[in-house]
Design an enzyme around this catalytic site. Structure first.
Site, PDB file in Angstrom:
ATOM      1  N   ASN A 194       0.832  -1.214   0.000  1.00  0.00           N
ATOM      2  CA  ASN A 194       0.000   0.000   0.000  1.00  0.00           C
ATOM      3  C   ASN A 194       0.860   1.255   0.000  1.00  0.00           C
ATOM      4  OD1 ASN A 194       0.611  -0.829   2.702  1.00  0.00           O
ATOM      5  ND2 ASN A 194      -0.977   0.479   3.509  1.00  0.00           N
ATOM      6  N   GLU A 228       0.379   5.248   0.559  1.00  0.00           N
ATOM      7  CA  GLU A 228      -0.557   6.291   0.997  1.00  0.00           C
ATOM      8  C   GLU A 228      -0.111   7.656   0.487  1.00  0.00           C
ATOM      9  OE1 GLU A 228      -1.025   5.701   5.243  1.00  0.00           O
ATOM     10  OE2 GLU A 228      -2.115   3.823   4.895  1.00  0.00           O
ATOM     11  N   CYS A 251      -4.113   0.600  -2.413  1.00  0.00           N
ATOM     12  CA  CYS A 251      -3.935  -0.618  -1.622  1.00  0.00           C
ATOM     13  C   CYS A 251      -2.832  -1.499  -2.224  1.00  0.00           C
ATOM     14  CB  CYS A 251      -5.226  -1.427  -1.615  1.00  0.00           C
ATOM     15  SG  CYS A 251      -6.591  -0.679  -0.731  1.00  0.00           S
ATOM     16  N   GLU A 301      -2.989  -4.674  -2.920  1.00  0.00           N
ATOM     17  CA  GLU A 301      -3.469  -5.613  -3.938  1.00  0.00           C
ATOM     18  C   GLU A 301      -3.541  -4.947  -5.304  1.00  0.00           C
ATOM     19  OE1 GLU A 301      -4.671  -4.867  -1.024  1.00  0.00           O
ATOM     20  OE2 GLU A 301      -5.693  -6.527  -0.057  1.00  0.00           O
ATOM     21  N   CYS A 314     -10.004  -5.206   0.338  1.00  0.00           N
ATOM     22  CA  CYS A 314     -11.179  -4.339   0.374  1.00  0.00           C
ATOM     23  C   CYS A 314     -12.036  -4.595  -0.872  1.00  0.00           C
ATOM     24  CB  CYS A 314     -10.751  -2.871   0.446  1.00  0.00           C
ATOM     25  SG  CYS A 314     -10.174  -2.199  -1.128  1.00  0.00           S
ATOM     26  N   CYS A 320     -10.507  -3.624  -4.259  1.00  0.00           N
ATOM     27  CA  CYS A 320      -9.447  -4.552  -4.703  1.00  0.00           C
ATOM     28  C   CYS A 320     -10.048  -5.869  -5.187  1.00  0.00           C
ATOM     29  CB  CYS A 320      -8.449  -4.788  -3.580  1.00  0.00           C
ATOM     30  SG  CYS A 320      -7.385  -3.362  -3.284  1.00  0.00           S
TER      31      CYS A 320
HETATM   32  N1  THU Z   1      -5.192  -1.484   2.585  1.00  0.00           N
HETATM   33  C1  THU Z   1      -4.649  -2.305   1.653  1.00  0.00           C
HETATM   34  O1  THU Z   1      -3.521  -2.102   1.199  1.00  0.00           O
HETATM   35  N2  THU Z   1      -5.376  -3.367   1.244  1.00  0.00           N
HETATM   36  C2  THU Z   1      -6.650  -3.630   1.649  1.00  0.00           C
HETATM   37  O2  THU Z   1      -7.291  -4.501   1.113  1.00  0.00           O
HETATM   38  C3  THU Z   1      -7.240  -2.849   2.738  1.00  0.00           C
HETATM   39  C4  THU Z   1      -6.494  -1.669   3.177  1.00  0.00           C
HETATM   40  C5  THU Z   1      -4.420  -0.320   3.014  1.00  0.00           C
HETATM   41  C6  THU Z   1      -5.004   1.002   2.590  1.00  0.00           C
HETATM   42  C7  THU Z   1      -4.425   1.930   3.611  1.00  0.00           C
HETATM   43  O3  THU Z   1      -3.140   2.322   3.177  1.00  0.00           O
HETATM   44  C8  THU Z   1      -4.263   1.064   4.855  1.00  0.00           C
HETATM   45  O4  THU Z   1      -4.353  -0.280   4.407  1.00  0.00           O
HETATM   46  C9  THU Z   1      -5.311   1.314   5.911  1.00  0.00           C
HETATM   47  O5  THU Z   1      -6.582   1.189   5.411  1.00  0.00           O
END
Ligand code: THU
Length: 157
Positions: free
Chosen positions: A61, A63, A72, A74, A112, A115
């Protein structure tokens, strides 16, 4: 009128119950959390995708100060795979996460909704089920396909 239920098949395995291929992918997803840039959530997610050419493509991920601009793990992995290995088919994906305490999450981390939708498209391109491994500290949930994680998915227009 008809009522029906859609269930998600999950096999829970210990790490030492995984196949060699699954172990390699879970190891790669765990290692990929190291590439996470998560200064806002402090939640580090790693994803590893096994392609039919044997390549393992990883993502984490990323940000951003403008929160929705982040991505994310994925989607960073599947879009990178799509961009760099066009036409190759996904075989399996593993996901792992390190929580705000700096430890791998005890519970398996599931993708999520967005994804799941993105991965579903690559599963359709592959033409076969893409197994999903959701790693937790002491247990790994093995789901037979992306489609089974996204019942009633949007896939036609
Ligand atoms: N996140 C992912 O990388 N994958 C997911 O399926 C759920 C959430 C990340 C997004 C964000 O950077 C952090 O987790 C908190 O939500």
């Amino acid at each position: 009128m008809r009522d029906f239920e859609i269930t998600v098949p999950v096999r829970e395995k210990q790490y030492d119950e995984l196949t060699e291929r699954e172990r390699v992918l879970v190891d790669a997803a765990r290692a990929a959390t190291g590439g996470s840039y998560a200064p806002y959530s402090h939640f580090k997610v790693g994803a590893a995708i096994l392609l039919d050419n044997g390549e393992v493509v990883c993502g984490a991920n990323q940000e951003n100060a403008a929160y929705p601009s982040g991505t994310c793990a994925e989607r960073s992995a599947c879009f990178w795979a799509g961009a760099n290995f066009p036409g190759s088919k996904f075989e399996m994906i593993a996901i792992a996460a390190v929580g705000t305490d700096g430890e791998e999450c005890a519970e398996p981390t599931a993708p999520c909704g967005a994804c799941r939708q993105a991965l579903l498209e690559y599963e359709k391109l592959a033409g076969h089920p893409v197994g999903v491994l959701l790693a937790g500290r002491n247990k790994i949930y093995c789901v037979p396909s992306v489609a089974s994680l996204l019942p009633l998915a949007f896939s036609e227009f």
